[in-house]
Design an enzyme around this catalytic site. Sequence first.
Site, PDB file in Angstrom:
ATOM      1  N   GLY A  11       0.952  -1.064   0.017  1.00  0.00           N
ATOM      2  CA  GLY A  11      -0.003   0.011   0.175  1.00  0.00           C
ATOM      3  C   GLY A  11       1.010   1.305   0.049  1.00  0.00           C
ATOM      4  CG  ASP A  12       0.780   3.871   2.480  1.00  0.00           C
ATOM      5  OD1 ASP A  12      -0.240   4.182   2.455  1.00  0.00           O
ATOM      6  OD2 ASP A  12       1.147   3.062   3.453  1.00  0.00           O
ATOM      7  N   GLY A  14       1.255   5.215  -4.117  1.00  0.00           N
ATOM      8  CA  GLY A  14       0.555   6.319  -4.817  1.00  0.00           C
ATOM      9  C   GLY A  14      -0.339   5.987  -5.817  1.00  0.00           C
ATOM     10  CE  LYS A  15      -3.503   1.603  -3.568  1.00  0.00           C
ATOM     11  NZ  LYS A  15      -2.462   1.490  -2.779  1.00  0.00           N
ATOM     12  CG  HIS A  40      -5.848   6.691  -2.097  1.00  0.00           C
ATOM     13  ND1 HIS A  40      -5.230   6.014  -2.107  1.00  0.00           N
ATOM     14  CD2 HIS A  40      -7.276   6.332  -2.251  1.00  0.00           C
ATOM     15  CE1 HIS A  40      -5.849   4.635  -2.532  1.00  0.00           C
ATOM     16  NE2 HIS A  40      -7.064   4.875  -2.723  1.00  0.00           N
ATOM     17  CB  THR A 302      -2.577   5.681  11.867  1.00  0.00           C
ATOM     18  OG1 THR A 302      -1.452   5.528  10.966  1.00  0.00           O
ATOM     19  CG2 THR A 302      -3.686   4.659  11.562  1.00  0.00           C
ATOM     20  NE  ARG A 304      -0.213   2.708  12.229  1.00  0.00           N
ATOM     21  CZ  ARG A 304      -0.682   1.377  12.281  1.00  0.00           C
ATOM     22  NH1 ARG A 304      -0.668   0.709  13.320  1.00  0.00           N
ATOM     23  NH2 ARG A 304      -1.382   0.809  11.130  1.00  0.00           N
ATOM     24  NE  ARG A 306       2.325   5.633   4.793  1.00  0.00           N
ATOM     25  CZ  ARG A 306       1.972   6.452   3.618  1.00  0.00           C
ATOM     26  NH1 ARG A 306       2.914   6.898   2.871  1.00  0.00           N
ATOM     27  NH2 ARG A 306       0.667   6.852   3.914  1.00  0.00           N
ATOM     28  CG  ASP A 334      10.151  13.037  -6.832  1.00  0.00           C
ATOM     29  OD1 ASP A 334       9.434  11.920  -6.987  1.00  0.00           O
ATOM     30  OD2 ASP A 334       9.677  13.824  -6.047  1.00  0.00           O
ATOM     31  N   GLY A 418       6.907  13.362  -9.163  1.00  0.00           N
ATOM     32  CA  GLY A 418       6.298  14.323  -8.277  1.00  0.00           C
ATOM     33  C   GLY A 418       5.065  13.999  -7.900  1.00  0.00           C
TER      34      GLY A 418
HETATM   35  P1  GDP Z   1      -1.687   5.479  -2.022  1.00  0.00           P
HETATM   36  O1  GDP Z   1      -2.568   4.870  -0.923  1.00  0.00           O
HETATM   37  O2  GDP Z   1      -1.426   4.285  -2.868  1.00  0.00           O
HETATM   38  O3  GDP Z   1      -2.766   6.448  -3.008  1.00  0.00           O
HETATM   39  O4  GDP Z   1      -0.437   6.321  -1.574  1.00  0.00           O
HETATM   40  P2  GDP Z   1      -0.361   7.313  -0.472  1.00  0.00           P
HETATM   41  O5  GDP Z   1      -1.314   8.655  -0.853  1.00  0.00           O
HETATM   42  O6  GDP Z   1      -0.618   6.978   0.909  1.00  0.00           O
HETATM   43  O7  GDP Z   1       1.030   7.658  -0.391  1.00  0.00           O
HETATM   44  C1  GDP Z   1       1.943   8.280  -1.611  1.00  0.00           C
HETATM   45  C2  GDP Z   1       2.370   9.574  -1.328  1.00  0.00           C
HETATM   46  O8  GDP Z   1       3.475   9.933  -2.011  1.00  0.00           O
HETATM   47  C3  GDP Z   1       1.459  10.717  -1.558  1.00  0.00           C
HETATM   48  O9  GDP Z   1       2.025  11.673  -0.145  1.00  0.00           O
HETATM   49  C4  GDP Z   1       1.592  11.626  -2.456  1.00  0.00           C
HETATM   50  O10 GDP Z   1       1.170  12.812  -2.826  1.00  0.00           O
HETATM   51  C5  GDP Z   1       2.926  11.231  -2.785  1.00  0.00           C
HETATM   52  N1  GDP Z   1       3.593  10.935  -4.249  1.00  0.00           N
HETATM   53  C6  GDP Z   1       2.775  10.058  -5.104  1.00  0.00           C
HETATM   54  N2  GDP Z   1       3.425   9.975  -6.216  1.00  0.00           N
HETATM   55  C7  GDP Z   1       4.538  10.997  -6.148  1.00  0.00           C
HETATM   56  C8  GDP Z   1       5.938  11.272  -6.777  1.00  0.00           C
HETATM   57  O11 GDP Z   1       5.893  10.891  -7.880  1.00  0.00           O
HETATM   58  N3  GDP Z   1       6.850  11.855  -6.172  1.00  0.00           N
HETATM   59  C9  GDP Z   1       6.665  12.500  -4.636  1.00  0.00           C
HETATM   60  N4  GDP Z   1       7.698  13.074  -4.305  1.00  0.00           N
HETATM   61  N5  GDP Z   1       5.513  12.073  -4.176  1.00  0.00           N
HETATM   62  C10 GDP Z   1       4.722  11.403  -4.791  1.00  0.00           C
END
Ligand code: GDP
Length: 434
Positions: A11-12, A14-15, A40, A302, A304, A306, A334, A418
């Site tokens: 998870g997390d 960047g979905k 997300h 949370t 928390r 990671r 990045d 980004g």
């Molecule tokens: P999800 O649950 O899969 O949607 O992922 P999360 O949102 O929990 O975590 C992804 C984090 O990475 C978030 O804070 C996004 O804004 C950030 N993010 C996603 N793609 C990128 C990226 O290419 N570069 C950077 N620096 N941050 C990113």
Amino acid sequence: MVKAVVGANWGDEGKGKITDMLAQKADIIVRFQGGANAGHTIVNDYGKFALHTLPSGVFYDHTTSVIGNGVALNIPVLFEEIKSITERNVPMPRILVSDRAQMVMPYHILFDQYEEERLGGKSFGSTKSGIAPFYSDKYAKVGFQVSELFDEELLKEKVVRICEMKNVTLEHLYHKPLLNPDELLATLQEYKDMVEPYVCDVSLFLDKALKEGKTILLEGQLGTLKDPDHGIYPMVTSSSTLAAYGAIGAGIPPYEIGQVITVCKAYSSAVGAGAFVSEIFGEEADELRRRGGDGGEFGVTTGRPRRMGWFDCVASKYGCRLQGTTDVAFTVLDVLGYLDEIPVCIGYEIDGEVTTEFPVTSKLEKAKPVLKMLPGWKEEREDIRGIQNFEELPENCKNYVNFIEEQIGYPITMVSNGPGRKDIIYRESPLKKQ
Ligand code: GDP
């Protein structure tokens, strides 16, 4: 056309960002599993948002956001979330809630807390959102469907019956206050009033949309390794995180899913307990955590911190295979710009033997990472944000992506550099059959 956006790992990945980006060209975005236990983060023109229940398409006025039957629907959380975005000038999204979705009940959240308390040090690291008790009840056939809110007689009788059953456990196992059926019924009445305008026969709606040639995105929560069947059981979540489940959790034919976009992060992070082979600790982990994601790797729900690790080719290859990946979106590249050398986990050593196939949990617990060092791109150009063409990335950065693609064996067709919608590089992959 149906596209699924799912995670390869814990998870997390960047979905949310990828879904928000793809939603520009989609008509309907469907959440098909999970609940408000994970979140997300999305950065767009309106600002930065943390979503837990709403699909990541809610920021556009051309999309319909759907809560599918597979979701653990927490009605107050859903409405809080709608309020939190409309308060910040996002237009009221068009939302539909499946009449077959089941609801997280207030006691599911209590049972989650009580069970973690009872387990003490042996707990699963639950987010205490009621997800495990919710899905247990669903499959034990004692859950509440949204549709049942509209049958008063049935609801009354069922609430009494369920309270009787739950109260036995509350009294004898947890030694906690008992449920009052009248109070529960009053709460459900409130839920009914809140959700009524949005209730819909979702599978019928989607069937019609498919016939009209609409584009549907299925948005997954968590990733393959948290799947109850194919993940690191028992340190998993309680609903399937796989694209295949999208068909069930939305109510569409499986063959309609034409594209599976599996999101992989350029390094690893995980929340909760369980084996995490490429995990790093101390200052090395702190630095990656601080620089990671967009403002640090801390849980959206949370807060928390990671757990952090290097990219794991073994887990990601497996994660992509189980999803049925057609495209990999490789994110957060990045963030790695600060490193001189980047370790990558290319194998697991288990009982003296090296494997590249992801094992069952008992073997996974014994696995040690086999690391390969790849050169960083700091010297050529540390900050790769703003680059839009793969060829313009620093040489070692391209090599990092190419190496990982070779190891996992699935085509990386998108590279995210980004957090914003426009921070994306489309890449032609040698593995992509045209
Ligand atoms: P999800 O649950 O899969 O949607 O992922 P999360 O949102 O929990 O975590 C992804 C984090 O990475 C978030 O804070 C996004 O804004 C950030 N993010 C996603 N793609 C990128 C990226 O290419 N570069 C950077 N620096 N941050 C990113």
